[in-house]
Design a protein around this motif. Structure first.
Motif, short mmCIF file in Angstrom:
data_model
loop_
_atom_site.label_atom_id
_atom_site.label_comp_id
_atom_site.label_asym_id
_atom_site.label_seq_id
_atom_site.Cartn_x
_atom_site.Cartn_y
_atom_site.Cartn_z
N THR A 1 0.81 -1.21 0.00
CA THR A 1 0.00 0.00 0.00
C THR A 1 0.85 1.26 0.00
OG1 THR A 1 -0.09 0.11 2.40
CG2 THR A 1 -1.81 -1.17 1.30
N ARG A 2 0.21 2.32 -0.39
CA ARG A 2 0.74 3.67 -0.22
C ARG A 2 -0.14 4.31 0.83
NH1 ARG A 2 0.22 4.67 -6.40
NH2 ARG A 2 2.10 3.71 -7.18
N ARG A 3 0.45 4.76 1.89
CA ARG A 3 -0.29 5.42 2.97
C ARG A 3 -1.42 4.54 3.52
NH1 ARG A 3 1.04 8.56 -0.96
NH2 ARG A 3 -0.94 8.52 -2.03
N GLY A 4 -1.19 3.23 3.56
CA GLY A 4 -2.13 2.34 4.23
C GLY A 4 -3.34 1.88 3.46
N GLU A 5 -3.55 2.36 2.23
CA GLU A 5 -4.74 1.96 1.48
C GLU A 5 -4.38 1.23 0.19
OE1 GLU A 5 -7.61 5.03 0.80
OE2 GLU A 5 -7.26 5.91 2.76
N VAL A 6 -5.05 0.11 -0.06
CA VAL A 6 -4.89 -0.61 -1.31
C VAL A 6 -5.66 0.17 -2.38
CG1 VAL A 6 -5.44 -2.74 -2.55
CG2 VAL A 6 -4.62 -2.85 -0.20
N ASP A 7 -5.02 0.33 -3.54
CA ASP A 7 -5.68 1.02 -4.66
C ASP A 7 -7.04 0.34 -4.91
OD1 ASP A 7 -6.49 1.54 -7.45
OD2 ASP A 7 -4.54 2.54 -7.59
N PRO A 8 -8.10 1.12 -5.04
CA PRO A 8 -9.44 0.54 -5.25
C PRO A 8 -9.52 -0.35 -6.48
CG PRO A 8 -9.61 2.90 -4.81
CD PRO A 8 -8.16 2.59 -4.91
N VAL A 9 -8.73 -0.05 -7.52
CA VAL A 9 -8.73 -0.90 -8.72
C VAL A 9 -8.24 -2.30 -8.36
CG1 VAL A 9 -7.66 -1.24 -10.98
CG2 VAL A 9 -8.50 1.02 -10.33
N ALA B 1 5.42 2.37 -2.42
CA ALA B 1 4.70 1.54 -1.45
C ALA B 1 5.39 1.58 -0.09
CB ALA B 1 4.60 0.11 -1.94
N ASP B 2 4.58 1.51 0.95
CA ASP B 2 5.11 1.45 2.31
C ASP B 2 5.95 0.18 2.47
OD1 ASP B 2 3.50 3.69 2.75
OD2 ASP B 2 1.90 2.53 3.70
N GLN B 3 7.14 0.28 3.01
CA GLN B 3 8.01 -0.84 3.34
C GLN B 3 8.28 -1.78 2.16
OE1 GLN B 3 5.86 -2.60 6.60
NE2 GLN B 3 6.47 -1.00 8.01
N ALA B 4 8.39 -1.24 0.95
CA ALA B 4 8.58 -2.06 -0.24
C ALA B 4 9.84 -2.92 -0.15
CB ALA B 4 8.61 -1.19 -1.49
N ALA B 5 10.94 -2.35 0.28
CA ALA B 5 12.20 -3.10 0.34
C ALA B 5 12.08 -4.28 1.31
CB ALA B 5 13.35 -2.18 0.74
#
Length: 184
Positions: free
Chosen positions: A73-81, A115-119
């Motif tokens: 996620t980015r900022r805690g939300e999964v893209d609605p798509v 994305a949050d914590q991608a690495a």
């Protein structure tokens, strides 16, 4: 193996190739650079799901099990798509959407740029049979398997064969031929 997702040989059957070509041709059609973020996300999702049909998964492979798509996620939300993909069919498998970083096993891991914590999420999947995909620049050099790239207003993809092999995964030769670049 009725699903067409795993093939004992590197070549997918003709029907599978036709489906991949149709899906990828639709994705590679020129898209406006100023396209809405939602439609770009939809193209990325379709490409991720189309590629999953041509992954050669290691044994034991359960073609009747859900296809676990983990999305960072980015900022805690999964893209609605991507959230709307939950329950869609990919071959004989139903997509089960999971938020990346949970305790459940993933078949696919999508890491959108930023994305949050991608690495950390990518490192956690190293050596596991999980197809990792991202649109982040330089994803392949960080150990990712498939990098989505916008080239001349068309969505394309690059492949890191070393990362695929290390996870005991493969992509059919037809899918590899459609890649913009294949790193060995």
């Amino acid at each position: 193996m009725s699903s067409g997702l795993r093939h004992p040989h590197p070549c997918a059957p003709r029907r599978g190739l036709a489906l991949l070509l149709a899906a990828l041709a639709a994705l590679c059609l020129a898209q406006s650079a100023s396209a809405q973020a939602g439609s770009e996300a939809a193209l990325k999702l379709r490409l991720v799901l189309a590629l999953s049909r041509f992954v050669q998964w290691p044994a034991p492979f359960a073609a009747d099990q859900p296809l676990a798509l983990c999305v960072a996620t980015r900022r805690g939300e999964v893209d609605p798509v991507f959230a709307a993909a939950d329950g869609q069919s990919v071959g004989a498998r139903r997509v089960r959407l999971l938020k990346a970083g949970g305790s459940e096993a993933c078949d696919l891991l999508y890491l959108p740029s930023g994305a949050d914590q991608a690495a950390a999420l990518l490192r956690a999947q190293a050596q596991r049979p999980v197809l990792t995909v991202s649109d982040a620049d330089g994803f392949l050099t960080r150990g990712g398997m498939v990098e989505l790239v916008l080239v001349n207003d068309a969505l394309r993809f690059d492949v890191n064969q070393t990362a695929l092999r290390s996870a005991r995964l493969g992509l059919s030769s037809q899918a590899l031929r459609l890649a913009r670049h294949v790193q060995d």
